[in-house]
Write a protein that holds these residues in place. Structure first.
Motif, PDB file in Angstrom:
ATOM      1  N   MET A   1       0.897  -1.149  -0.056  1.00 58.89           N
ATOM      2  CA  MET A   1      -0.010  -0.132  -0.113  1.00 58.89           C
ATOM      3  C   MET A   1       0.962   1.213  -0.138  1.00 58.89           C
ATOM      4  SD  MET A   1      -3.429   0.971   1.094  1.00 58.89           S
ATOM      5  CE  MET A   1      -4.013   2.447   1.544  1.00 58.89           C
ATOM      6  N   ILE A   2       0.688   2.329  -0.871  1.00 58.63           N
ATOM      7  CA  ILE A   2       1.354   3.346  -0.871  1.00 58.63           C
ATOM      8  C   ILE A   2       0.842   4.514   0.172  1.00 58.63           C
ATOM      9  CG2 ILE A   2       1.902   5.437  -2.378  1.00 58.63           C
ATOM     10  CD1 ILE A   2       3.253   2.971  -3.469  1.00 58.63           C
ATOM     11  N   SER A   3       1.639   5.107   0.647  1.00 63.25           N
ATOM     12  CA  SER A   3       1.182   6.151   1.618  1.00 63.25           C
ATOM     13  C   SER A   3       1.976   7.326   1.091  1.00 63.25           C
ATOM     14  CB  SER A   3       1.333   5.803   3.059  1.00 63.25           C
ATOM     15  OG  SER A   3       2.788   5.916   3.410  1.00 63.25           O
ATOM     16  N   ILE A   4       1.250   8.534   1.233  1.00 64.61           N
ATOM     17  CA  ILE A   4       1.785   9.868   0.902  1.00 64.61           C
ATOM     18  C   ILE A   4       1.833  10.852   2.216  1.00 64.61           C
ATOM     19  CG2 ILE A   4       1.442  11.994  -0.681  1.00 64.61           C
ATOM     20  CD1 ILE A   4       1.928   9.245  -2.174  1.00 64.61           C
ATOM     21  N   GLY A   5       3.071  11.466   2.242  1.00 62.25           N
ATOM     22  CA  GLY A   5       3.086  12.432   3.325  1.00 62.25           C
ATOM     23  C   GLY A   5       4.256  13.457   3.306  1.00 62.25           C
ATOM     24  N   ARG A   6       4.429  14.136   4.020  1.00 61.89           N
ATOM     25  CA  ARG A   6       5.496  15.259   4.002  1.00 61.89           C
ATOM     26  C   ARG A   6       6.743  14.688   4.229  1.00 61.89           C
ATOM     27  NH1 ARG A   6       4.577  21.054   6.293  1.00 61.89           N
ATOM     28  NH2 ARG A   6       6.842  20.937   5.910  1.00 61.89           N
ATOM     29  N   LEU A   7       7.829  14.909   3.950  1.00 66.14           N
ATOM     30  CA  LEU A   7       9.173  14.638   4.095  1.00 66.14           C
ATOM     31  C   LEU A   7       9.434  14.919   5.498  1.00 66.14           C
ATOM     32  CD1 LEU A   7      10.882  15.286   0.553  1.00 66.14           C
ATOM     33  CD2 LEU A   7      10.024  13.239   1.545  1.00 66.14           C
ATOM     34  N   THR A   8      10.392  14.201   6.195  1.00 65.90           N
ATOM     35  CA  THR A   8      10.765  14.429   7.604  1.00 65.90           C
ATOM     36  C   THR A   8      12.447  14.358   7.453  1.00 65.90           C
ATOM     37  OG1 THR A   8      11.277  12.152   8.140  1.00 65.90           O
ATOM     38  CG2 THR A   8       9.047  12.933   8.651  1.00 65.90           C
ATOM     39  N   GLU A   9      13.046  14.921   8.633  1.00 67.89           N
ATOM     40  CA  GLU A   9      14.486  14.793   8.532  1.00 67.89           C
ATOM     41  C   GLU A   9      15.077  13.621   8.255  1.00 67.89           C
ATOM     42  OE1 GLU A   9      17.044  17.321   8.450  1.00 67.89           O
ATOM     43  OE2 GLU A   9      15.334  18.944   8.434  1.00 67.89           O
ATOM     44  N   ASP A  10      14.546  12.479   8.672  1.00 70.66           N
ATOM     45  CA  ASP A  10      14.917  11.121   8.679  1.00 70.66           C
ATOM     46  C   ASP A  10      15.057  10.660   7.052  1.00 70.66           C
ATOM     47  OD1 ASP A  10      15.519  10.820  11.069  1.00 70.66           O
ATOM     48  OD2 ASP A  10      13.690  10.090  11.742  1.00 70.66           O
ATOM     49  N   ASP A  11      14.274  11.616   6.259  1.00 73.63           N
ATOM     50  CA  ASP A  11      14.023  11.100   4.720  1.00 73.63           C
ATOM     51  C   ASP A  11      15.097  11.784   3.934  1.00 73.63           C
ATOM     52  OD1 ASP A  11      11.711   9.641   4.803  1.00 73.63           O
ATOM     53  OD2 ASP A  11      10.424  11.732   4.929  1.00 73.63           O
ATOM     54  N   ARG A  12      15.968  12.753   4.584  1.00 71.33           N
ATOM     55  CA  ARG A  12      16.989  13.493   3.700  1.00 71.33           C
ATOM     56  C   ARG A  12      17.602  12.331   2.642  1.00 71.33           C
ATOM     57  NH1 ARG A  12      19.904  18.429   3.482  1.00 71.33           N
ATOM     58  NH2 ARG A  12      21.126  18.395   1.437  1.00 71.33           N
ATOM     59  N   ALA A  13      18.410  11.508   3.427  1.00 70.10           N
ATOM     60  CA  ALA A  13      19.230  10.531   2.479  1.00 70.10           C
ATOM     61  C   ALA A  13      18.606  10.036   1.305  1.00 70.10           C
ATOM     62  CB  ALA A  13      19.870   9.694   3.219  1.00 70.10           C
ATOM     63  N   ALA A  14      17.313   9.627   1.510  1.00 69.33           N
ATOM     64  CA  ALA A  14      16.492   8.927   0.793  1.00 69.33           C
ATOM     65  C   ALA A  14      16.041   9.760  -0.342  1.00 69.33           C
ATOM     66  CB  ALA A  14      15.409   7.948   1.227  1.00 69.33           C
ATOM     67  N   TRP A  15      15.672  10.759   0.035  1.00 65.86           N
ATOM     68  CA  TRP A  15      15.162  11.918  -0.735  1.00 65.86           C
ATOM     69  C   TRP A  15      16.247  12.297  -1.745  1.00 65.86           C
ATOM     70  CZ3 TRP A  15      17.331  16.832  -0.976  1.00 65.86           C
ATOM     71  CH2 TRP A  15      16.778  17.786  -1.858  1.00 65.86           C
ATOM     72  N   GLU A  16      17.333  12.502  -1.250  1.00 67.37           N
ATOM     73  CA  GLU A  16      18.505  13.157  -2.137  1.00 67.37           C
ATOM     74  C   GLU A  16      18.838  11.903  -2.961  1.00 67.37           C
ATOM     75  OE1 GLU A  16      22.709  14.652  -0.713  1.00 67.37           O
ATOM     76  OE2 GLU A  16      21.288  15.104   0.817  1.00 67.37           O
ATOM     77  N   ASN A  17      18.814  10.622  -2.754  1.00 66.66           N
ATOM     78  CA  ASN A  17      18.687   9.597  -3.690  1.00 66.66           C
ATOM     79  C   ASN A  17      18.045   9.714  -4.709  1.00 66.66           C
ATOM     80  OD1 ASN A  17      20.364   7.123  -4.835  1.00 66.66           O
ATOM     81  ND2 ASN A  17      18.733   5.990  -3.784  1.00 66.66           N
ATOM     82  N   LEU A  18      16.735   9.754  -4.574  1.00 63.78           N
ATOM     83  CA  LEU A  18      15.849   9.815  -5.446  1.00 63.78           C
ATOM     84  C   LEU A  18      15.709  11.034  -6.280  1.00 63.78           C
ATOM     85  CD1 LEU A  18      12.739   8.764  -3.172  1.00 63.78           C
ATOM     86  CD2 LEU A  18      13.549   7.308  -5.174  1.00 63.78           C
TER      87      LEU A  18
END
Length: 146
Positions: A1-18
């Motif tokens: 199941m896909i969930s959508i939400g705001r990015l958190t500080e913990d998402d920085r590395a994964a966001w940067e990769n994407l």
């Protein structure tokens, strides 16, 4: 199941990769200061916005967007960047991110959401043709930087 939400500080590395994957697709590499600036803007949530798609708790997709004024309507929302990890494609993350941006824009009284893609991006265009109207417009640019 896909969930959508705001990015958190913990998402920085994964966001940067994407985000790097998105930029690689379009044949560019961003300077670290631009990546840092984008992250700061998304975290403040004032001018530029970002959402993430999670599959089983893992960040597998990102969308970046902002609003701007229009001379012919209420403000409009520009969806600037949309990217999903190859392993999550075809599982609804892109569609869910687009729908989330549309909901966000609708709640703020925007007249429409729009975006651009390359005509050769057939994979993305299959989705876009299902969720939006192709208005047949072309984009022209005047590069101003060095």
């Amino acid at each position: 199941m896909i969930s959508i939400g705001r990015l958190t500080e913990d998402d920085r590395a994964a966001w940067e990769n994407l985000f790097a994957g998105y930029n690689t697709f379009y044949g560019r590499t961003l300077a670290p200061e631009l990546v840092d600036r984008a992250w700061r803007e998304f975290r403040s949530g004032e001018r530029m916005h970002a959402l993430g798609a999670r599959l089983d708790g893992e960040l597998v997709g990102i969308v970046h967007f902002f609003t701007h004024v229009s001379t012919t309507s209420a403000d409009v929302c520009y969806l600037q960047d949309l990217f999903t990890d190859a392993k999550a494609r075809g599982r609804g993350a892109g569609r869910a991110l687009i729908e989330a941006v549309a909901g966000w824009a609708r709640a703020r009284g925007c007249a429409r959401v729009y975006w651009h893609t390359q005509t050769s991006n057939t994979t993305a265009r299959r989705l876009y043709d299902q969720v939006a109207l192709d208005k047949g417009l072309m984009q022209y640019q005047i590069p101003l930087g060095p």
